[in-house]
Motif scaffolding. Structure first.
Motif, mmCIF file in Angstrom:
data_model
loop_
_atom_site.group_PDB
_atom_site.id
_atom_site.type_symbol
_atom_site.label_atom_id
_atom_site.label_comp_id
_atom_site.label_asym_id
_atom_site.label_seq_id
_atom_site.Cartn_x
_atom_site.Cartn_y
_atom_site.Cartn_z
ATOM 1 N N HIS A 6 18.121 99.517 52.565
ATOM 2 C CA HIS A 6 17.239 98.398 52.119
ATOM 3 C C HIS A 6 17.481 97.852 50.645
ATOM 4 C CE1 HIS A 6 15.107 98.387 55.884
ATOM 5 N NE2 HIS A 6 14.980 99.802 55.793
ATOM 6 N N ALA A 7 17.354 96.895 50.327
ATOM 7 C CA ALA A 7 17.409 96.392 48.876
ATOM 8 C C ALA A 7 16.188 96.612 48.162
ATOM 9 C CB ALA A 7 17.240 94.566 48.925
ATOM 10 N N ASP A 9 12.898 97.108 45.939
ATOM 11 C CA ASP A 9 11.624 96.495 46.117
ATOM 12 C C ASP A 9 10.993 96.217 44.684
ATOM 13 O OD1 ASP A 9 9.254 95.399 46.739
ATOM 14 O OD2 ASP A 9 8.766 96.686 48.157
ATOM 15 N N ARG A 11 8.035 95.269 43.851
ATOM 16 C CA ARG A 11 6.656 95.396 43.903
ATOM 17 C C ARG A 11 6.129 96.563 42.893
ATOM 18 N NH1 ARG A 11 5.333 93.890 50.082
ATOM 19 N NH2 ARG A 11 7.503 95.405 50.251
ATOM 20 N N LEU A 26 19.181 96.235 42.006
ATOM 21 C CA LEU A 26 19.597 95.000 42.909
ATOM 22 C C LEU A 26 21.067 95.031 42.938
ATOM 23 C CD1 LEU A 26 18.342 93.275 45.306
ATOM 24 C CD2 LEU A 26 18.220 91.447 43.406
ATOM 25 N N THR A 77 19.996 88.614 48.869
ATOM 26 C CA THR A 77 18.659 88.589 49.555
ATOM 27 C C THR A 77 18.108 87.575 50.309
ATOM 28 O OG1 THR A 77 17.357 87.931 47.560
ATOM 29 C CG2 THR A 77 17.959 90.024 47.573
ATOM 30 N N ALA A 81 12.177 88.046 50.399
ATOM 31 C CA ALA A 81 12.632 88.796 49.014
ATOM 32 C C ALA A 81 12.688 88.095 47.853
ATOM 33 C CB ALA A 81 13.948 89.605 49.351
ATOM 34 N N GLU A 84 9.286 87.621 46.741
ATOM 35 C CA GLU A 84 8.632 88.795 46.072
ATOM 36 C C GLU A 84 8.933 88.831 44.696
ATOM 37 O OE1 GLU A 84 9.426 91.858 48.648
ATOM 38 O OE2 GLU A 84 8.286 91.433 50.475
ATOM 39 N N TRP A 85 10.265 88.763 44.543
ATOM 40 C CA TRP A 85 10.848 89.082 43.129
ATOM 41 C C TRP A 85 9.952 87.941 42.137
ATOM 42 C CZ3 TRP A 85 13.611 92.682 41.036
ATOM 43 C CH2 TRP A 85 14.468 93.528 41.744
#
Length: 369
Positions: A6-7, A9, A11, A26, A77, A81, A84-85
């Motif tokens: 998974h990339a 996160d 958060r 990333l 992404t 996603a 989210e960034w």
């Protein structure tokens, strides 16, 4: 990128430094080089110079949202996603005082009053009166106090020069005058040496290296070697790195990249670069020069977020050199400057306020064969 992995996160980031660490993760997850990221962004219609990416990941401040968007999209992404960034970046930008809190056990800094020395310091265990404790003397009755010692009478005879006999007459003869001259000559020579040393120190302190002055070469279109005035340094990059950061390097070793001047109209110039690994480019400042201490770097030409045109302004009468002044920089009054140790090789160049003495801000443009 690794299949099934998974990339990163964003958060969990609680500070800009943590956010940047996740951006670096990333990039590592994408498995792409700076050049590949730049190419993928261009294919999507985004602008993402490789040197801008390297500069973004090396800082501890939040990137601009448009830069973040181009970078995250180039890493591969999806839209969710990416949002989210963006959301985490906005939250961190909205916080005030997100820096690290001071160590609770660390002593508070002293106030200016505490740092001001006592104009009459008293050594421990001693009294300011060198002849004894003052209070005891003040408590003696006046009849018991010793009279103050009388000052010795002023000498009637003039002082005797070292080496002269004590009974030498008031008007010295030729031999005495010769001895006086013999003492004065070394003293004058020592004073001259001290004055010369102080002058050299002041000259070096002002950002010069003591090289004899040379007539600077005025800017002209064509191939040039950009020299830092008063030094044996020229501008160049550190080969093997991707940042595009420009440094002062020994002129004998300069040559990566090769530079040329091109007129841009209205008295402005472009400084073109030709890198053996990355090809043609332009010298400039990222983010429109809005970032304090913005690095002076080489990158691809045509990035609308960079400043790539400069005024080359003469300084001094007669002219001692030329300032490289960014045209249209967001904070006006900036000059390309050698920052850090100006006497050391590999000191980097960045935007800084133009100094009245132009220390570290003068260049000339030698013709390159």
């Amino acid at each position: 990128m690794t299949p099934g992995e998974h990339a990163p996160d964003p958060r969990g980031a609680r500070s800009p430094a943590e956010f940047l660490a996740r951006l670096q993760a990333l990039k590592d997850w994408s498995g792409l080089t700076y050049r590949e990221l730049s190419a993928r962004a261009e294919a999507r219609g985004d602008v993402l110079p490789r040197s801008t990416v390297a500069n973004m990941l090396s800082r501890a401040t939040l990137p601009r949202e448009e830069l973040l968007t181009a970078f995250v999209r180039a890493c591969g992404t999806g839209p969710a996603a990416l949002e989210e960034w963006r959301t985490v970046r906005r939250e961190l930008e909205g916080r005030r005082g997100y820096g690290d809190a001071p160590d609770p056990g660390e002593a508070a800094p002293e106030t200016p009053e505490a740092l001001t020395p006592d104009p009459h310091p008293v050594p421990e265990g001693r009294h300011p009166d060198p002849e004894g404790p003052g209070p005891a003397r003040e408590q003696l009755p006046a009849s018991e106090q010793l009279p103050a010692p009388e000052e010795p009478p002023a000498p009637e005879a003039p002082p005797v020069w070292p080496g002269a006999p004590a009974d030498e007459p008031r008007n010295p003869g030729p031999g005495a005058r010769f001895r006086i001259r013999r003492l004065l000559v070394p003293a004058v020579a020592v004073a001259a040496l001290v004055f010369a040393g102080v002058s050299v120190v002041a000259f070096l302190r002002d950002g010069h290296t003591g090289h004899p002055p040379r007539t600077p070469t005025a800017p002209a279109a064509g191939d040039v070697r950009i020299r830092v005035v008063g030094t044996d340094f020229c501008l160049g990059e550190r080969r093997g790195t991707r940042s595009g950061q420009v440094y002062q390097v020994p002129c004998a070793a300069a040559g990566v990249p090769l530079y040329a001047l091109a007129e841009a109209g209205d008295g402005r110039w472009r400084i073109a670069s030709d890198h053996p690994d990355y090809g043609a480019g332009c010298s400039g400042l990222p983010s429109g020069g809005r970032v304090p201490d913005a690095p002076y770097e080489d990158s691809e030409c045509g990035d609308p977020t960079r400043i790539e045109e400069f005024s080359l302004e003469p300084y001094g009468t007669p002219v001692r050199g030329y300032r490289i002044v960014p045209a249209g920089s967001a904070p006006p009054g900036g000059c390309v400057t050698v920052v850090g140790d100006r006497a050391a090789a590999w000191s980097r160049l960045a935007q800084a306020p133009c100094a009245p003495d132009a220390a570290g801000q003068l260049f000339d443009f030698d013709r390159r064969d």
